[in-house]
Design an enzyme around this catalytic site. Structure first.
Site, PDB file in Angstrom:
ATOM      1  N   SER A 202      -3.618  -0.774   6.432  1.00 50.93           N
ATOM      2  CA  SER A 202      -3.812  -0.228   4.960  1.00 50.93           C
ATOM      3  C   SER A 202      -3.956  -0.784   4.039  1.00 50.93           C
ATOM      4  CB  SER A 202      -2.621   0.848   5.046  1.00 50.93           C
ATOM      5  OG  SER A 202      -2.374   1.637   3.576  1.00 50.93           O
TER       6      SER A 202
ATOM      7  N   SER B  16       0.906  -1.649  -0.121  1.00 47.93           N
ATOM      8  CA  SER B  16      -0.143  -0.115   0.319  1.00 47.93           C
ATOM      9  C   SER B  16       1.203   1.098  -0.025  1.00 47.93           C
ATOM     10  CB  SER B  16      -1.219   0.054   1.335  1.00 47.93           C
ATOM     11  OG  SER B  16      -0.675   0.564   2.399  1.00 47.93           O
TER      12      SER B  16
ATOM     13  N   MET C 248       0.754   5.187   8.301  1.00 43.69           N
ATOM     14  CA  MET C 248       0.212   6.070   7.147  1.00 43.69           C
ATOM     15  C   MET C 248       0.443   7.646   7.827  1.00 43.69           C
ATOM     16  SD  MET C 248      -1.651   3.601   6.906  1.00 43.69           S
ATOM     17  CE  MET C 248      -2.779   3.706   7.799  1.00 43.69           C
ATOM     18  N   GLY C 249       0.988   8.941   6.970  1.00 42.68           N
ATOM     19  CA  GLY C 249       0.853   9.821   7.105  1.00 42.68           C
ATOM     20  C   GLY C 249      -1.004  10.539   7.792  1.00 42.68           C
TER      21      GLY C 249
ATOM     22  N   THR D 144       3.575   1.829  -1.409  1.00 41.27           N
ATOM     23  CA  THR D 144       4.064   2.132  -3.026  1.00 41.27           C
ATOM     24  C   THR D 144       3.522   1.944  -4.049  1.00 41.27           C
ATOM     25  OG1 THR D 144       5.036  -0.254  -3.031  1.00 41.27           O
ATOM     26  CG2 THR D 144       6.485   1.375  -1.857  1.00 41.27           C
ATOM     27  N   SER D 145       2.351   1.655  -3.756  1.00 39.29           N
ATOM     28  CA  SER D 145       1.380   1.355  -5.351  1.00 39.29           C
ATOM     29  C   SER D 145       0.650   3.062  -5.669  1.00 39.29           C
ATOM     30  CB  SER D 145       0.355   0.527  -5.098  1.00 39.29           C
ATOM     31  OG  SER D 145       1.365  -0.912  -4.308  1.00 39.29           O
TER      32      SER D 145
ATOM     33  N   ASN E 241       1.767  10.981   3.879  1.00 39.10           N
ATOM     34  CA  ASN E 241       3.173  10.429   3.610  1.00 39.10           C
ATOM     35  C   ASN E 241       3.746  11.627   2.123  1.00 39.10           C
ATOM     36  OD1 ASN E 241       5.105   9.670   5.586  1.00 39.10           O
ATOM     37  ND2 ASN E 241       3.191   7.727   5.258  1.00 39.10           N
TER      38      ASN E 241
ATOM     39  N   CYS F  66      -3.117  10.919   0.379  1.00 39.98           N
ATOM     40  CA  CYS F  66      -1.719  10.344   1.040  1.00 39.98           C
ATOM     41  C   CYS F  66      -1.005  11.366   1.822  1.00 39.98           C
ATOM     42  CB  CYS F  66      -1.007   9.282   0.388  1.00 39.98           C
ATOM     43  SG  CYS F  66       0.390   8.866   1.050  1.00 39.98           S
TER      44      CYS F  66
END
Length: 392
Positions: free
Chosen positions: A305, A66, A314-315, A68-69, A106, A104
């Site tokens: 996630s 999750s 997750m940010g 890196t996609s 991050n 997102c």
């Protein structure tokens, strides 16, 4: 039989926080993909390499997790109060869809650096040396994010000594401020309560804090579902029973939060809401081998996630943690010891993170005016990404 040649599209591969994704300028996308719709989704799926039944993303830019996609589309903002418009697409790994339902956090840290380096910010607002303030419109949830980006000799400073657990190497710190982070236009607590009893078939009735801040998130107590809060990824991700339980909690929580009408709809909304479990501080060893001491954290948090336990945090879920911690009586606040607080340091699978939030009560409702955290970002590769011309 003739086959369509590949086309190339200008793109930048960036890390932001503990995530990475493919960044595009809106105007660089093929014309059919400049508007929301099937063509855009099909293009981004092919860029990432989804859907991939092998779960590897061998034939795309994704990393089969999750984190890196991910894809980002940026454009110069038409609003005088913002520099850049930021649209985030979470690409499913094994299903043919892109989830546009949330942000997102991050990758939010990479938006400002990208915008400066790609001419989306007025040069007059960028110092030769110092901090550039980039005003970001987060288009998925309609909120403002501020990046404070270090500048050295007129260009974005990417290297530095800021260490972020979950990221291998140090880099320059980018301060990220999430303004009025309650997701969408509804109440921060969609049920009106800081804690609810959530009935989950096959699991039981769980105490839950359901909050819309940063990203819709459902918090439950670790011990209630048989955990300690010190778990690392393999303890959850190798357990099909556990994964099914968390997905059931997520689906029924999403209905209570008003995000979907029926639990079955959760399968088509993988990105939101998130599910996290909290616990009081305890000693544990992080995935890197780093020893985390109970005295160094206020609480422990683990978050799911896209159907898996996240390797760090997750940010956007960090924003939810900060907001919930600032409101007395939530499960997050109670795990941290209760009372009023403007910041917490929490332990996650990769280490620790400090986050802050400013909360205020208005009658029976709570609002958070700002949540703040430190992140970093770095360009990994830039040039063109190639996809078959008939893939979208």
């Amino acid at each position: 039989m003739a086959h369509a040649p590949q086309i190339r599209i200008p793109a930048t591969y960036m890390r932001g926080g503990t995530s990475k994704g493919v960044f595009f300028r809106l105007d660089d996308l093929p014309e059919a993909a400049r508007q929301p719709g099937p063509a855009r989704d099909a293009l981004l799926l092919r860029v990432i390499g989804s859907p991939d039944p092998y779960g590897k993303h061998t034939d795309g830019m994704g990393g089969a997790t999750s984190s890196t996609s991910k894809t980002v589309i940026l454009s110069k903002s038409e609003s005088p109060d913002h520099d850049v418009d930021y649209l985030f697409g979470q690409v499913s790994i094994d299903q043919p869809f892109v989830d546009w339902s949330g942000n997102c956090g991050n990758l939010s840290a990479a938006v400002g650096p990208y915008a400066i380096s790609n001419g989306l910010v007025d040069p007059a607002r960028i110092p030769d040396n110092g901090i550039a303030t980039v005003r970001i419109w987060q288009a998925n949830i309609g909120k403002t994010i501020i990046n404070r980006v270090p500048i050295s000799d007129g260009v974005v400073q990417e290297t530095g000594d800021f260490e972020l657990d979950g990221v291998t190497f140090p880099a320059a710190e980018v301060a990220v401020e999430f303004m009025d982070p309650a997701d969408g236009e509804g109440a921060m607590f969609p049920t009106g309560n800081p804690v609810d009893n959530l009935e989950v078939p096959g699991v039981g009735t769980l105490q839950a804090t359901m909050i819309n801040a940063g990203i819709p998130t459902i918090f439950v107590n670790a011990e209630t579902i048989g955990y300690t809060g010190t778990e690392l990824q393999d303890a959850i991700n190798s357990d099909t029973r556990a994964l099914a339980m968390f997905e059931t909690i997520r689906a029924h929580g999403a209905v209570r939060m008003g995000l979907i009408d029926h639990p079955d709809q959760a399968a088509k909304r993988q990105h939101t809401p998130k599910v996290a479990f909290v616990a009081a501080p305890a000693d544990y060893t992080a995935s890197s081998g780093k020893r985390i001491v109970a005295a160094d954290v206020d609480l422990l948090v683990r978050a799911m996630s896209m159907g898996k336990l996240h390797h760090a945090m997750m940010g956007t879920a960090s924003v939810a943690i900060a907001a919930a911690a600032a409101v007395p009586g939530t499960l997050v606040n109670l795990a941290a010891g209760g009372g009023e607080r403007t910041s917490v340091t929490f332990g996650h699978p990769s280490g620790t993170l400090r986050v802050g939030a400013e909360a205020a009560r208005h009658g029976n409702d709570w609002t958070v005016t700002k949540a703040v955290m430190g992140r970093s970002a770095r360009v990994l590769m830039e040039g063109w990404v190639r996809v078959p011309g008939d893939s979208f």
